[in-house]
Design a protein around this motif. Structure first.
Motif, PDB file in Angstrom:
ATOM      1  N   SER A  64       0.843  -1.195   0.000  1.00 19.49           N
ATOM      2  CA  SER A  64       0.000   0.000   0.000  1.00 19.49           C
ATOM      3  C   SER A  64       0.875   1.241   0.000  1.00 19.49           C
ATOM      4  O   SER A  64       2.077   1.173   0.283  1.00 19.49           O
ATOM      5  CB  SER A  64      -0.945   0.015   1.206  1.00 19.49           C
ATOM      6  N   ASN A  65       0.268   2.363  -0.312  1.00 19.89           N
ATOM      7  CA  ASN A  65       0.992   3.622  -0.359  1.00 19.89           C
ATOM      8  C   ASN A  65       1.507   3.984   1.028  1.00 19.89           C
ATOM      9  O   ASN A  65       0.778   3.869   2.018  1.00 19.89           O
ATOM     10  CB  ASN A  65       0.066   4.723  -0.881  1.00 19.89           C
ATOM     11  N   ALA A  66       2.749   4.436   1.099  1.00 18.92           N
ATOM     12  CA  ALA A  66       3.339   4.860   2.377  1.00 18.92           C
ATOM     13  C   ALA A  66       4.368   5.950   2.116  1.00 18.92           C
ATOM     14  O   ALA A  66       5.565   5.783   2.392  1.00 18.92           O
ATOM     15  CB  ALA A  66       3.962   3.681   3.115  1.00 18.92           C
ATOM     16  N   THR A  81       2.501   2.752   9.859  1.00 18.67           N
ATOM     17  CA  THR A  81       3.764   3.244   9.308  1.00 18.67           C
ATOM     18  C   THR A  81       4.137   4.571   9.956  1.00 18.67           C
ATOM     19  O   THR A  81       3.317   5.515   9.989  1.00 18.67           O
ATOM     20  CB  THR A  81       3.664   3.423   7.787  1.00 18.67           C
ATOM     21  N   LEU A  82       5.351   4.640  10.476  1.00 22.90           N
ATOM     22  CA  LEU A  82       5.880   5.897  10.985  1.00 22.90           C
ATOM     23  C   LEU A  82       6.371   6.707   9.793  1.00 22.90           C
ATOM     24  O   LEU A  82       7.243   6.258   9.038  1.00 22.90           O
ATOM     25  CB  LEU A  82       7.029   5.640  11.960  1.00 22.90           C
ATOM     26  N   CYS A  83       5.796   7.884   9.601  1.00 24.75           N
ATOM     27  CA  CYS A  83       6.138   8.738   8.470  1.00 24.75           C
ATOM     28  C   CYS A  83       6.876   9.979   8.957  1.00 24.75           C
ATOM     29  O   CYS A  83       6.413  10.651   9.884  1.00 24.75           O
ATOM     30  CB  CYS A  83       4.877   9.163   7.721  1.00 24.75           C
ATOM     31  N   GLY A  84       8.010  10.266   8.341  1.00 23.97           N
ATOM     32  CA  GLY A  84       8.746  11.492   8.628  1.00 23.97           C
ATOM     33  C   GLY A  84       8.604  12.438   7.450  1.00 23.97           C
ATOM     34  O   GLY A  84       9.264  12.272   6.425  1.00 23.97           O
ATOM     35  N   VAL A  85       7.718  13.410   7.567  1.00 26.09           N
ATOM     36  CA  VAL A  85       7.366  14.277   6.449  1.00 26.09           C
ATOM     37  C   VAL A  85       8.306  15.476   6.416  1.00 26.09           C
ATOM     38  O   VAL A  85       8.350  16.272   7.353  1.00 26.09           O
ATOM     39  CB  VAL A  85       5.899  14.749   6.562  1.00 26.09           C
ATOM     40  N   LYS A  98      -2.227   4.476   9.091  1.00 26.99           N
ATOM     41  CA  LYS A  98      -2.863   3.201   9.414  1.00 26.99           C
ATOM     42  C   LYS A  98      -3.632   2.685   8.202  1.00 26.99           C
ATOM     43  O   LYS A  98      -4.470   3.377   7.644  1.00 26.99           O
ATOM     44  CB  LYS A  98      -3.812   3.397  10.602  1.00 26.99           C
ATOM     45  N   SER A  99      -3.327   1.443   7.792  1.00 27.70           N
ATOM     46  CA  SER A  99      -3.996   0.808   6.656  1.00 27.70           C
ATOM     47  C   SER A  99      -4.413  -0.609   7.026  1.00 27.70           C
ATOM     48  O   SER A  99      -3.716  -1.281   7.793  1.00 27.70           O
ATOM     49  CB  SER A  99      -3.057   0.739   5.440  1.00 27.70           C
ATOM     50  N   ASP A 111      -5.906   4.780   5.523  1.00 28.10           N
ATOM     51  CA  ASP A 111      -7.247   5.195   5.937  1.00 28.10           C
ATOM     52  C   ASP A 111      -7.200   6.319   6.967  1.00 28.10           C
ATOM     53  O   ASP A 111      -8.085   7.179   7.009  1.00 28.10           O
ATOM     54  CB  ASP A 111      -8.011   4.009   6.543  1.00 28.10           C
ATOM     55  N   GLU A 112      -6.189   6.282   7.833  1.00 27.66           N
ATOM     56  CA  GLU A 112      -6.111   7.251   8.922  1.00 27.66           C
ATOM     57  C   GLU A 112      -4.673   7.721   9.103  1.00 27.66           C
ATOM     58  O   GLU A 112      -3.719   6.972   8.870  1.00 27.66           O
ATOM     59  CB  GLU A 112      -6.603   6.630  10.239  1.00 27.66           C
ATOM     60  N   PHE A 113      -4.529   8.970   9.534  1.00 29.83           N
ATOM     61  CA  PHE A 113      -3.231   9.528   9.892  1.00 29.83           C
ATOM     62  C   PHE A 113      -3.348  10.179  11.267  1.00 29.83           C
ATOM     63  O   PHE A 113      -4.334  10.866  11.540  1.00 29.83           O
ATOM     64  CB  PHE A 113      -2.768  10.583   8.883  1.00 29.83           C
ATOM     65  N   GLU A 114      -2.378   9.949  12.099  1.00 19.95           N
ATOM     66  CA  GLU A 114      -2.368  10.587  13.415  1.00 19.95           C
ATOM     67  C   GLU A 114      -1.033  11.294  13.604  1.00 19.95           C
ATOM     68  O   GLU A 114       0.023  10.665  13.622  1.00 19.95           O
ATOM     69  CB  GLU A 114      -2.560   9.541  14.519  1.00 19.95           C
ATOM     70  N   ASP A 115      -1.086  12.622  13.704  1.00 21.04           N
ATOM     71  CA  ASP A 115       0.133  13.396  13.935  1.00 21.04           C
ATOM     72  C   ASP A 115       0.702  13.080  15.313  1.00 21.04           C
ATOM     73  O   ASP A 115      -0.045  12.957  16.296  1.00 21.04           O
ATOM     74  CB  ASP A 115      -0.154  14.891  13.837  1.00 21.04           C
TER      75      ASP A 115
END
Length: 359
Positions: A64-66, A81-85, A98-99, A111-115
């Motif tokens: 899936s997209n990450a 997935t821990l994302c470092g933007v 979260k997928s 589906d969801e992102f939590e900062d």
């Protein structure tokens, strides 16, 4: 992992994602967890990326997209997935994506992102300085570690504004027409009682082990007894209505999420006058015996769980098993509440109830 193995993973990913090639790929992180191999692949300074997972036999079972993905983990049917933007003009920030586990679409976004805030922990930029970053997820928290750093972040299971809205609706259901003037406001304003219900709800939705309905009832009773402004007759009947209606409303947000919806199987159905009559008559028609409670008793006057309340829940479970296998008691309440109102208002329409269940 050897270069040959990495090459094999990249070849698999390339079947779903055209950027999986030596020219475009910039970041690759591979970890193993419980027999699964989890890979994060990024391009264009992280602006494009996927997470892919392989089983013990080497078969890809998820992609899936990450974008901006650093490292991923699996918990209870989901991939986190821990994302470092970080991009031009944008300071480094972090989020958890979260997928659902099992997606096979490299372009399917989370589906969801939590900062999450890691800067205060002094780890800003950790993902870009050669340190190995690890992510673990459980029902209560995210655990992020690198080097000798370990950061625990409490998971946000329910948005406060959503919970507050549903909780006030449930408080109205529990107190309207059965309490003294002003007591509904006392209940809504009691933050300790609200927190008790919220922790129970977070336990169900977050998949924690055995959140206790009984302990929540005891805690709510104690919080009311110890309050300066207390509800004089805050019976078990009113408390069950508060808890169970809150969960019923929250279920409406998650009913189409198969993983979370399943967790509501542990919840009880709200007990109210229409449904008490409807369940009684339905049970008697289907099983030719009474379900063990007084269908005319006021739900607000119930003093405890044992006896009539438990028998009511068991009667619903029996009807579900006989006629509607696969649903839970909250869904039963959603499906049949209007029918209960129609058939069990001022007069009980037994023949209409029989038609509902067939001959």
């Amino acid at each position: 992992m050897e270069n040959k193995q990495i090459k094999s993973l990249i070849d698999d990913v390339a079947k779903y994602w055209k950027y999986a090639n030596e020219e475009d790929l910039e970041g690759i992180t591979v970890s193993k967890k419980g027999g699964l191999t989890i890979g994060n692949f990024t391009v264009s300074s992280g602006q494009g990326g996927v997470v892919a997972i392989w089983d013990e036999q080497g078969k890809m079972v998820h992609i899936s997209n990450a974008a901006y993905g650093l490292v991923s983990a699996i918990f209870d049917g989901y991939v986190y997935t821990l994302c470092g933007v970080m991009y031009w003009g944008h300071p480094l920030s972090y989020a958890i994506a979260k997928s659902p586990f099992g997606v096979m679409d490299a372009w399917k976004e989370a589906d969801e992102f939590e900062d999450i805030n890691l800067d205060d922990e002094g780890v800003s930029g950790a993902s870009y300085n050669g340190e190995e970053v690890k992510l673990e997820v459980n029902a209560d928290k995210f655990v992020i570690s690198y080097g000798d750093k370990v950061i625990e972040i409490k998971r946000k299971i329910i948005d406060d504004c959503i919970f507050d809205f549903f909780y006030e609706m449930a408080a109205n259901d529990a107190m309207n027409r059965v309490s003294k003037e002003g007591e509904k406001k006392i209940l809504i304003d009691n933050s300790r009682i609200k927190e008790a219900v919220k922790e129970y709800a977070e336990g169900i939705i977050g998949g924690r082990d055995n959140p206790s309905f009984d302990d929540t009832v005891i805690r709510i009773t104690q919080e009311n007894d110890n309050s300066e402004k207390k509800i004089d007759d805050f019976s078990f009947g009113k408390i069950q209505k508060l808890i169970n209606m809150t969960m019923k409303y929250l279920y409406s947000k998650h009913y189409d999420d198969s993983v979370i919806a399943k967790r509501f199987d542990n919840c009880d159905a709200p007990m109210d006058s229409y449904m008490m009559k409807f369940v009684f008559e339905s049970y008697y028609y289907l099983f030719k015996e009474k379900p063990g409670y007084d269908k005319y008793k006021a739900w607000s006057g119930l003093k405890g769980k044992e006896g009539e309340y438990t028998n009511y829940q068991n009667a619903i479970a029996s009807i579900i098993s006989e006629k509607k296998p696969g649903i839970n008691r909250i869904m039963f309440d959603y499906i049949y509440w209007n029918k209960a109102k129609e058939t069990c208002g001022e007069k009980i329409l037994k023949e209409e109830i029989k038609k509902i269940w067939g001959n």
